[in-house]
Scaffold this active site. Structure first.
Site, PDB file in Angstrom:
ATOM      1  N   GLY A 116      38.804  47.695  42.373  1.00 12.01           N
ATOM      2  CA  GLY A 116      38.224  46.716  41.453  1.00 12.01           C
ATOM      3  C   GLY A 116      39.136  46.323  40.312  1.00 12.01           C
ATOM      4  O   GLY A 116      38.691  45.748  39.329  1.00 12.01           O
ATOM      5  N   ALA A 117      40.416  46.636  40.431  1.00 14.46           N
ATOM      6  CA  ALA A 117      41.353  46.342  39.334  1.00 14.46           C
ATOM      7  C   ALA A 117      42.128  45.059  39.588  1.00 14.46           C
ATOM      8  O   ALA A 117      43.033  44.709  38.845  1.00 14.46           O
ATOM      9  CB  ALA A 117      42.321  47.516  39.160  1.00 14.46           C
ATOM     10  N   GLY A 118      41.787  44.365  40.673  1.00 15.30           N
ATOM     11  CA  GLY A 118      42.514  43.137  40.999  1.00 15.30           C
ATOM     12  C   GLY A 118      43.895  43.439  41.552  1.00 15.30           C
ATOM     13  O   GLY A 118      44.797  42.618  41.475  1.00 15.30           O
ATOM     14  N   LEU A 119      44.078  44.626  42.097  1.00 11.33           N
ATOM     15  CA  LEU A 119      45.381  45.000  42.634  1.00 11.33           C
ATOM     16  C   LEU A 119      45.362  45.067  44.163  1.00 11.33           C
ATOM     17  O   LEU A 119      46.229  45.661  44.790  1.00 11.33           O
ATOM     18  CB  LEU A 119      45.831  46.356  42.044  1.00 11.33           C
ATOM     19  N   GLU A 154      38.713  40.091  56.711  1.00  8.20           N
ATOM     20  CA  GLU A 154      38.062  40.006  55.397  1.00  8.20           C
ATOM     21  C   GLU A 154      37.162  38.771  55.297  1.00  8.20           C
ATOM     22  O   GLU A 154      36.055  38.836  54.779  1.00  8.20           O
ATOM     23  CB  GLU A 154      39.114  40.019  54.288  1.00  8.20           C
ATOM     24  N   ASP A 166      47.349  38.334  49.656  1.00  7.96           N
ATOM     25  CA  ASP A 166      47.321  39.786  49.449  1.00  7.96           C
ATOM     26  C   ASP A 166      47.746  40.547  50.699  1.00  7.96           C
ATOM     27  O   ASP A 166      48.533  41.494  50.647  1.00  7.96           O
ATOM     28  CB  ASP A 166      45.913  40.230  49.019  1.00  7.96           C
TER      29      ASP A 166
END
Ligand code: GLA
Length: 378
Positions: A116-119, A154, A166
């Protein structure tokens, strides 16, 4: 014996046949333009997710994760189709579905990309599984094909309308470089990305603010871009320039105009950032990061108070540039700072977060790392 190897044996009673790893990512610049056929410039971070797999001689799938206390989720391959309910295991299952897996497997996941950190912890998970399966079953998929298959997993299986960036960078990144990815055809160029030798550091600030691509904001942005493409009768926003966009203003809504203006200007900034990296002009790079943030905040409206505060505090502490990264609405920001100013910058961001009663932020740094790889064969 590695940690995951040990856990695999403890959980499934035998050793894995293969272990693969795939990293999370930070996008240096080129945000929200992968689905508009743009160029993007992400790099892989050190943190990676590991997938250990063993082939079974039936059609059973057993999935466990070290982070979920090795609890085993068991399904039959025949029911693995979009619509099957589940939790995090939908990501690996989606990859198995997209790749056309025909045999049962036992699979253990060890994820080290902050969630959830956008990584891009989800891309790391998908790509670690895809890489392991591709080698184990000798599918022979190219990295471009794996990127498309994991994106399909996804989009269609998990139901998140993400672009191709990504997964591509998690699969294709090279140590020491940012990956210039042409999202139209997935061709790439490695752009040396070495801030350290210039006395700089790229600080990653996880705002710990909520980040989810399923809330509708992301899909709404994509839809606005698609609507502009349709109304202007072009193939993608890649074909658009500012003059044509200005001239077409009456054909689109004000919101669509702003969304398209972000895409057009961001695509240009990516190319300028490549030039800045090639000439080691980090002052210019900093300015581009700032412009990217302003465009995401004001034209694309995907920033949030926490991200803006992280960016502004970094800049007032002396950063050369800073911006939000990833999908937005929370997640992480990056700040290009002098290596000597790491502590000061962290203190400045922490102070602003306390003042605003935001959740405490987390800080990381990472050198540009290697994309997905096989790390062990049984
Ligand atoms: C998320 C998506 C990517 C990309 C970024 C924004 O990370 O998964 O495909 O669209 O947001 O640049």
């Amino acid at each position: 014996m590695s940690h995951i190897d040990k856990k695999f044996v403890e959980t499934f009673g035998q050793s894995p046949d293969i272990i693969a790893a795939a990293p999370g990512r930070v996008n240096l610049i080129g945000e929200h333009i992968d689905y508009s056929d743009g160029f993007v410039l992400p790099f892989a971070i050190n943190d990676r997710t590991y997938a250990a797999v063993r082939v079974r001689d039936d059609r059973k799938i057993r999935i466990a994760s070290i982070q979920r206390k090795n609890r085993i989720v068991e399904v039959n391959l025949d029911v693995v189709k979009p619509g099957l309910k589940g939790e995090w295991e939908r990501y690996p299952l989606g990859v198995m579905w997209a790749m056309g897996l025909e045999k049962g497997i036992d699979i253990m996941i060890d994820g080290h990309v902050p969630l959830g950190a956008g990584l891009s912890s989800s891309a790391a998970l998908e790509c670690s599984v895809a890489t392991a399966l591709n080698h184990l079953f000798s599918f022979g998929y190219s990295l471009e094909e794996l990127a498309r298959l994991t994106q399909k997993a996804e989009n269609e299986y998990v139901g998140v309308p993400c672009g191709i960036m990504d997964q591509s960078v998690s699969l294709m990144a090279q140590t020491g470089s940012a990956l210039l990815l042409d999202c139209r055809d997935l061709t790439t160029q490695n752009i040396a990305f070495d801030v350290a030798s210039s006395g700089l550091e790229l600080l990653i600030i996880d705002t710990q603010a909520h980040h989810s691509l399923t809330d509708g904001g992301y899909a709404e942005r994509r839809a606005a871009c698609e609507s502009v493409v349709k109304k202007l009768e072009i193939k993608s926003l890649r074909e658009l320039d500012l003059i044509t966009l200005e001239a077409s203003r009456s054909k689109i809504s004000d919101t669509e105009f702003k969304r398209a203006r972000h895409a057009v200007t961001e695509m240009k900034r990516v190319m300028e950032a490549v030039l800045a990296l090639e000439t080691k002009n980090f002052v210019a790079l900093g300015i581009l990061l700032n412009q990217s943030h302003a465009s995401l905040r004001d034209d694309y409206n995907v920033s949030c108070p926490e991200l803006n505060a992280a960016v502004e505090a970094s800049l007032s502490a002396g950063a050369l540039g800073a911006r939000m990264v990833g999908g937005g609405f929370g997640g992480s920001a990056i700040a290009l700072i002098k290596a000597a100013q790491v502590r000061e910058t962290i203190a400045a961001v922490e102070k602003v977060f306390v003042e605003n009663k935001f959740k405490a932020p987390r800080f990381f740094t990472s050198l540009p790392s290697q994309g997905a790889e096989i790390i062990q064969r049984g």
